[in-house]
Scaffold this active site. Structure first.
Site, PDB file in Angstrom:
ATOM      1  CE  LYS A  10      -3.914  -2.247   2.327  1.00  0.00           C
ATOM      2  NZ  LYS A  10      -4.960  -2.096   3.374  1.00  0.00           N
ATOM      3  CG  PHE A  58     -13.247   1.463   7.114  1.00  0.00           C
ATOM      4  CD1 PHE A  58     -12.828   0.804   5.966  1.00  0.00           C
ATOM      5  CD2 PHE A  58     -13.847   0.713   8.130  1.00  0.00           C
ATOM      6  CE1 PHE A  58     -12.997  -0.563   5.821  1.00  0.00           C
ATOM      7  CE2 PHE A  58     -14.013  -0.662   7.995  1.00  0.00           C
ATOM      8  CZ  PHE A  58     -13.589  -1.301   6.831  1.00  0.00           C
ATOM      9  NE  ARG A  86      -7.044 -13.405   5.547  1.00  0.00           N
ATOM     10  CZ  ARG A  86      -7.397 -12.144   5.376  1.00  0.00           C
ATOM     11  NH1 ARG A  86      -7.100 -11.516   4.254  1.00  0.00           N
ATOM     12  NH2 ARG A  86      -8.059 -11.500   6.303  1.00  0.00           N
ATOM     13  CB  THR A  92      -7.053  -5.956   9.968  1.00  0.00           C
ATOM     14  OG1 THR A  92      -7.518  -7.129   9.295  1.00  0.00           O
ATOM     15  CG2 THR A  92      -7.419  -4.725   9.146  1.00  0.00           C
ATOM     16  NE  ARG A 103      -2.318  -5.888   7.151  1.00  0.00           N
ATOM     17  CZ  ARG A 103      -3.380  -6.604   6.814  1.00  0.00           C
ATOM     18  NH1 ARG A 103      -3.800  -7.591   7.579  1.00  0.00           N
ATOM     19  NH2 ARG A 103      -4.027  -6.311   5.705  1.00  0.00           N
ATOM     20  CD  GLU A 127      -8.834  -9.166  -3.275  1.00  0.00           C
ATOM     21  OE1 GLU A 127      -9.568  -8.650  -2.419  1.00  0.00           O
ATOM     22  OE2 GLU A 127      -7.701  -9.625  -3.016  1.00  0.00           O
TER      23      GLU A 127
END
Ligand code: CMP
Length: 140
Positions: A10, A58, A86, A92, A103, A127
Site C-alpha cells: 500500500k 471507513f 494472511r 488487520t 504489518r 482480485e
C-alpha cells in the site's frame, strides 16, 4: 495445494521504502511472485476493488488512501498461499499483529496497514482478475 493470491503493497509502505523488505518476506515464506505491477490506483479503481466494504464507515477514507500514492500489486503463488499470506501479513490492526509479520514491521494503524491480501479463493480470483489478464501471470 498450490494456490495464487493477490497482494498489494500500500501507499504507506511504498512511501517508507519498504517494497524490497516486503517482497523479501514473501519470498522467505515461499510465496513466489508470478506477476508484479507498480501503479497509481485511480480512486474509482480503489472503490471497485473494495466494493465489498462500500457500506463501511471507513470506505471513503480507505479508497482515498489507496489512491494517495503509488502501490505495488502482486500475484503470489505457493502452497496454501492464501492462508499463509494472511498469516505472514498479521492482524488487520498492526497493534494486534504478532512479531515477524509484515504489518507488525511496517504497518502504522488499522487503516494504514502496509499490505493487503485476498481472504478466500473466490476473492483471490476476483482480485487477481481485477488487475491482471491471465497472460500476465508467468509460469514458475
Ligand atoms: P485490507 O486487508 O486491505 O482490507 C480492507 C481494509 O480496510 C483494511 O485492510 C484496512 O486498510 C481498512 N480497514 C479495515 N478496518 C478498518 C477500520 N476499522 N478503520 C479504518 N480502516 C479499516
Amino acid at each position: 495445494m498450490s494456490e495464487r493470491t493477490l497482494a498489494i503493497i500500500k501507499p504507506d509502505a511504498v512511501k517508507k521504502d519498504a517494497i524490497g523488505d516486503i517482497i523479501k518476506m514473501y519470498e522467505g515464506a515461499g510465496l513466489r511472485p508470478v506477476a508484479i505491477r507498480m501503479m497509481r490506483m485511480p480512486k474509482p479503481t480503489a472503490e471497485g476493488f473494495y466494493a465489498v466494504h462500500k457500506a463501511r464507515p471507513f470506505f471513503d477514507s480507505l479508497t482515498t488512501f489507496m489512491a494517495s500514492g503509488p502501490v505495488v500489486v502482486l500475484v503470489l503463488e505457493g502452497k496454501d498461499a492464501i492462508k499463509r499470506h494472511r498469516d505472514l501479513m498479521g492482524a488487520t490492526d498492526p497493534a494486534k499483529a504478532v512479531a515477524g509479520t509484515i504489518r507488525k514491521a511496517h504497518g502504522t494503524n488499522i487503516e494504514y496497514n502496509a499490505v493487503h491480501g485476498s481472504d478466500s479463493p473466490e476473492t483471490a480470483r476476483f482480485e487477481i482478475g481485477y488487475f491482471f489478464p491471465e497472460m500476465d501471470l508467468v509460469a514458475r
